[in-house]
Enzyme design. Sequence first.
Site, PDB file in Angstrom:
ATOM      1  CE  LYS A   1      -4.089  -2.073   1.946  1.00 30.27           C
ATOM      2  NZ  LYS A   1      -5.170  -2.029   2.905  1.00 30.27           N
TER       3      LYS A   1
ATOM      4  CD  GLU B   1      -5.037   5.705   4.517  1.00 32.92           C
ATOM      5  OE1 GLU B   1      -4.535   5.192   3.543  1.00 32.92           O
ATOM      6  OE2 GLU B   1      -6.211   5.466   4.902  1.00 32.92           O
TER       7      GLU B   1
ATOM      8  CG  HIS C   1     -12.358  -4.327   8.368  1.00 30.30           C
ATOM      9  ND1 HIS C   1     -12.385  -2.994   8.040  1.00 30.30           N
ATOM     10  CD2 HIS C   1     -12.103  -4.387   9.689  1.00 30.30           C
ATOM     11  CE1 HIS C   1     -12.142  -2.286   9.130  1.00 30.30           C
ATOM     12  NE2 HIS C   1     -11.978  -3.109  10.147  1.00 30.30           N
TER      13      HIS C   1
ATOM     14  NE  ARG D   1      -8.534  -9.967  -4.770  1.00 33.56           N
ATOM     15  CZ  ARG D   1      -9.587  -9.378  -4.227  1.00 33.56           C
ATOM     16  NH1 ARG D   1     -10.757  -9.426  -4.844  1.00 33.56           N
ATOM     17  NH2 ARG D   1      -9.512  -8.717  -3.091  1.00 33.56           N
TER      18      ARG D   1
END
Lengths: 505, 165
Positions: A118, A202, A237, A294
């Site tokens: 990331k 973040e 999640h 994907r």
Amino acid sequence: MGLFKKILVANRGEIAVRVIRACRELGITSVAVYSDVDRASLHVRKADEAYGLGPAAAAESYLNIGKILDAAKRSGADAIHPGYGFLSENAKFAQACAQAGIKFIGPTAAAMEMMGSKTRARQHMEKAGVPFVPGTSRGLESPEEGELVAEKIGYPIMLKAAAGGGGKGMRLVHSNAELKAALEGARSEAQRAFGDAEVYIEKAIINPRHIEMQILADEHGNTVYLGERECSIQRRHQKVLEEAPSPVVDADMRRRMGEVAVRVAQAAGYTNAGTIEFLVDADKNFYFLEMNTRLQVEHPVTELTTGLDLVHLQIRIAAGERLPFAQEDVLIRGHAIECRIYAEDPDNNFFPSPGKITLLLLPSGPGIRRDSGMYEGWTVPIDYDPLLAKLIGYGTNREQAIARLIRALNEYFVGGIKTNMLLFRRILHDPDFQAGKLDTGYLDRLLKKEEDRTAVDGKGAELAAIAAGVFAILDPASGADTSSRHPEASVPSQWKRAGREESLR
Amino acid sequence: MIYDVLIDGMTYRLELSRADGKWACRLNDKEIAIDAVMTRRDVLSILIDGHAYEIKREKSAMDLHLWVGPVRHEVVLRDPRSLVSRRAAAGPDHGPRKLIAPMPGKIVRVLVSEGDEVEAGQGLLVVEAMKMQNEIKSPKKGVVRKLVAATGANVNAGDVLAVVE
């Protein structure tokens, strides 16, 4: 060159069946692979050829690059479709396929590697002018550095594992006081889960929407976006229900998000199907989250609203064909919603519920699509992800799609194991859902509400009582007197029972 | 046939017979006109007063459930003339309670020892299946009398893991 002659599907369950079906439609021979516990699974039944991989453990079967390439060579496959999960985002696997002269149906190893981290993805995307949630684009060196960054962007902040996904290595932090412990926790969790302790910061967007954009890129430099999917309904999640289009995205926002998604893909030199995930705040600002390199579980809602077959297109692109349409040809029509049917028990904290499917009644009719990996009489193994099937409803508009799904859920019945099917009735009937008021906290809030059980009345019980007797008369061989099958009642004498109770003390 | 049907804690007396394809049905001494057809194994179509119902059956070695619409009813069917049934009716509510594995899996942690006092709902062991870890909770307040399960052991659905009294 034409399309491939033979494709090996390096996956199991509903997605393997999905890809095998596409192969059949395109006149390509399909090759399934299976672990010992999947010998009787649906994907093996549907494929033209099948090769065993060995023990159930994923590391010794579906994650074992050597064994899968071996099966590809033995079968003479000229391409491999990885599905989702397992090896689908493993750059080493894509590399190994290339070296073995077998086409990997997906992006290149290099593009996958860039997007796999990331922080690295963020560094590249910042150069391409992609909007980000404010934060660091590299891992934190120390808690002190973390405090400085956090104070600059403002609390609350989110700590995230660079190699992460699925909520692992994530921590929400409200103040400097919490930061050090949270950083240590996130680091050790990331190390354990991904073998990489890199963690970055973040700004936390509380209860954002999670909206993603589907893209397709051919190997000749053409990239298009196919519209968004709203994926805000999640538990721990994990997505539970997805839809396209999103109730909050209008044509202008779709175009802006789509153009950013295309820029992301092009900056990564991306080819084949991919998905760019965005966080969207209450003011409809969207921020790049990550790219999934994907095919996604929820790809059917895009297929239904665009009229395209993404797996066909993946195969065509991998075979070197150009995209057969341009951006302006992509039209979004109608509305589609997908329910992910899991083998788990919502009444018991979503406990996994593997076991034998004793009864399976299937929905059909207008606007209903079912992508499934199960059949009646099949035993759901304990070793893998509990996704059994996806039920997708399609309609002229969102209201009709909801109505069709509710209707189809009434027809759908899976007996012998627990599934989360009743949860979808709750969601689809919920006024907030119907109004499109969604964010990633939605499902937790819904589950905390007291469920309305008014539907449970004495009439249902009376019917069940009559039915129990009718079953006993019409089908006497299968347990007319269930009391003799009841475990606590099966003790033949009170003496033995007392004796056994004694021996347990 | 006469049955005692125990559903959701209520007992119904059902008198049911069939002759020439017609059903005679009395539920708690109330006459009900029914028509019933088994459309396939485990699926029943019942018509009552013009209303159509589909009832689905789930049966395991241990118990019987019937679905009426989206509602799942636990059902115990007894022939009141049977001795076994009358004994079973006494019920297992008192005394030791067995902790049964709800699914096949692997014991990854044991949280209590034999002789420990536990509360109802307290986690006793952790079983892993389908990559998920799940706590098995005590069915009642009491003392752990027996702990059959050991860390690392594989268990099948229905296996006795512990006994709480």
